[in-house]
Enzyme design. Sequence first.
Site, PDB file in Angstrom:
ATOM      1  N   ASP A   1      -3.681 -15.335   7.678  1.00  0.00           N
ATOM      2  CA  ASP A   1      -2.400 -15.818   7.156  1.00  0.00           C
ATOM      3  C   ASP A   1      -1.615 -16.626   8.189  1.00  0.00           C
ATOM      4  OD1 ASP A   1      -2.962 -14.621   4.762  1.00  0.00           O
ATOM      5  OD2 ASP A   1      -1.779 -12.825   5.161  1.00  0.00           O
TER       6      ASP A   1
ATOM      7  N   ARG B   1       0.830  -1.216   0.000  1.00  0.00           N
ATOM      8  CA  ARG B   1       0.000   0.000   0.000  1.00  0.00           C
ATOM      9  C   ARG B   1       0.861   1.263   0.000  1.00  0.00           C
ATOM     10  NH1 ARG B   1      -2.635  -4.365   1.818  1.00  0.00           N
ATOM     11  NH2 ARG B   1      -4.907  -4.423   1.900  1.00  0.00           N
TER      12      ARG B   1
ATOM     13  N   LYS C   1      -5.953 -19.726  -0.975  1.00  0.00           N
ATOM     14  CA  LYS C   1      -4.725 -18.937  -0.755  1.00  0.00           C
ATOM     15  C   LYS C   1      -3.645 -19.432  -1.726  1.00  0.00           C
ATOM     16  CE  LYS C   1      -6.264 -16.200   2.383  1.00  0.00           C
ATOM     17  NZ  LYS C   1      -6.415 -14.786   2.063  1.00  0.00           N
TER      18      LYS C   1
ATOM     19  N   ARG D   1      -4.703 -24.344   1.646  1.00  0.00           N
ATOM     20  CA  ARG D   1      -3.926 -24.514   2.894  1.00  0.00           C
ATOM     21  C   ARG D   1      -4.525 -25.561   3.821  1.00  0.00           C
ATOM     22  NH1 ARG D   1      -1.929 -18.226   3.636  1.00  0.00           N
ATOM     23  NH2 ARG D   1      -0.145 -18.491   2.226  1.00  0.00           N
TER      24      ARG D   1
HETATM   25  C1  S3P Z   1      -4.064  -9.161   2.383  1.00  0.00           C
HETATM   26  C2  S3P Z   1      -5.287  -9.663   2.709  1.00  0.00           C
HETATM   27  C3  S3P Z   1      -5.546 -11.086   2.999  1.00  0.00           C
HETATM   28  C4  S3P Z   1      -4.254 -11.858   3.215  1.00  0.00           C
HETATM   29  C5  S3P Z   1      -3.187 -11.495   2.235  1.00  0.00           C
HETATM   30  C6  S3P Z   1      -2.868 -10.010   2.313  1.00  0.00           C
HETATM   31  C7  S3P Z   1      -3.925  -7.716   2.122  1.00  0.00           C
HETATM   32  O1  S3P Z   1      -6.239 -11.657   1.915  1.00  0.00           O
HETATM   33  O2  S3P Z   1      -4.501 -13.251   3.173  1.00  0.00           O
HETATM   34  O3  S3P Z   1      -2.011 -12.232   2.502  1.00  0.00           O
HETATM   35  O4  S3P Z   1      -2.798  -7.199   2.098  1.00  0.00           O
HETATM   36  O5  S3P Z   1      -4.965  -7.062   1.929  1.00  0.00           O
HETATM   37  P1  S3P Z   1      -7.847 -11.618   1.847  1.00  0.00           P
HETATM   38  O6  S3P Z   1      -8.212 -10.238   2.088  1.00  0.00           O
HETATM   39  O7  S3P Z   1      -8.216 -12.057   0.467  1.00  0.00           O
HETATM   40  O8  S3P Z   1      -8.309 -12.568   2.891  1.00  0.00           O
END
Ligand code: S3P
Length: 439
Positions: free
Chosen positions: A319, A31, A346, A350
């Site tokens: 995660d 971000r 994922k 998983r």
């Molecule tokens: C993330 C959101 C999560 C996470 C990913 C990173 C992010 O995914 O599993 O590793 O940076 O917004 P989801 O929002 O699809 O669950």
Amino acid sequence: MKNNVKYIVKKVIKPIKGRIKVPGDKSISHRAVMFGSLSNGITNIKGFLEGYDSLATLKAFKEMGVSIFGPKNKKLCIKGVGIYGLKNPKNKLKLGNSGTSMRLLAGLLSGQKFKTQITGDKSLSSRPMNRVAIPLRLMGAKIKTYKNGRPPIKIIGNRLQGIKYIMPIASAQVKSCLLIAGIYAKGETKIIEKGCTRDHTERMLKNFGYKIKTKKSTISLIGGYNLQATNIKIPSDISSAAFFLVAASIIPNSELLLEKVGINPTRIGVINILRKMGADIKLLNETNWCNEPVADIRVKYTSLKGIDIPKDQVPLAIDELPILLVAAANAEGITRLRGASELRVKESDRIISMAKGFTCIGVKNKVYEDGIDIIGTKNYKGGYINSYGDHRVAMSFTIAALKASDEIIIDDCINVSTSFPNFKELSNNIGIKIKEVKI
Ligand code: S3P
């Protein structure tokens, strides 16, 4: 080119002790690059994660004409081009293993004045993109996925319209994708969340001076405003710290201090769940960096007990569930995980990757559509584990190996570098010996 890496890990005989600083938060790193690029002015970033995933985002913005200097010593300097300043990239944007890059960029690219194509590696190419394509089309996006809503994605930039969208799944990636598209949309974009998910996008947009409202589970913004450059200091990633939180919790007499870890309330499911299992975890020196809470985390060994993982903690630990299952394998009694069907989409499925690995080393488990039961044991054996190219599965079984009666060989570990490039070195510093074989 050597593109397969195996880890060979033996049981530890001594407690693990020391202080470590794991790399920068992956979600915040993505971000920071995105909003720094879209802002007006110069953004300096400290603590950037130099892993393949966040580097894929960085490369994409360079290819869209943004001048980015670094990373050097985890520092970046970005000359923002403003929200309408991106240029048409010459080639497809290749995003490797990174779902976050693809889903967030899908929102961003939908509002540009050019055409793009975004692609990923084998794992990313099998991940669902309709979760972003469908609501983006409601906003007016011209977006085309490949078969069954899978990547590659072709996007023809278009005028977007704000929407009100009730999220069918708990996903920070979908929420963030739509909020970013919302910056380019006419009027208001309003997202209603089903479950609480990480809120780094909302926090960081505020840092860049963008007005965004959050009221209970509703997040809204109005399109068309500028982002003002700012400096960002990124804390260590709690998702990487989690491997050591569990390692110290299961190896007798261990004690670790994990420095400057992000403890955003939407990310601390791992701490809440481990504490419920009986773990000894303390937060010290709490502070705040750029609107994100940060602390040193001290963890000491204690015996863990199996629990029913509270469903509301699942999105907050999404995660960290693979490594939490390793904690469960070392706990007394059964741990039940439900409401976690997102784990199936994922970097690998998983639930299956972890179940297969556990079965191989003699940890009894039962798979459900949306979760798994793990029966804790005092004694499991070694074996040959396939990580299915999933970084978090590979690191989870590395930690499991520290308590196995024989060595564990973990295959297909190259992707550990997507999120934790110095995992082996940091582990070695605190007495976890990982032998790496490159093939
Ligand atoms: C993330 C959101 C999560 C996470 C990913 C990173 C992010 O995914 O599993 O590793 O940076 O917004 P989801 O929002 O699809 O669950």
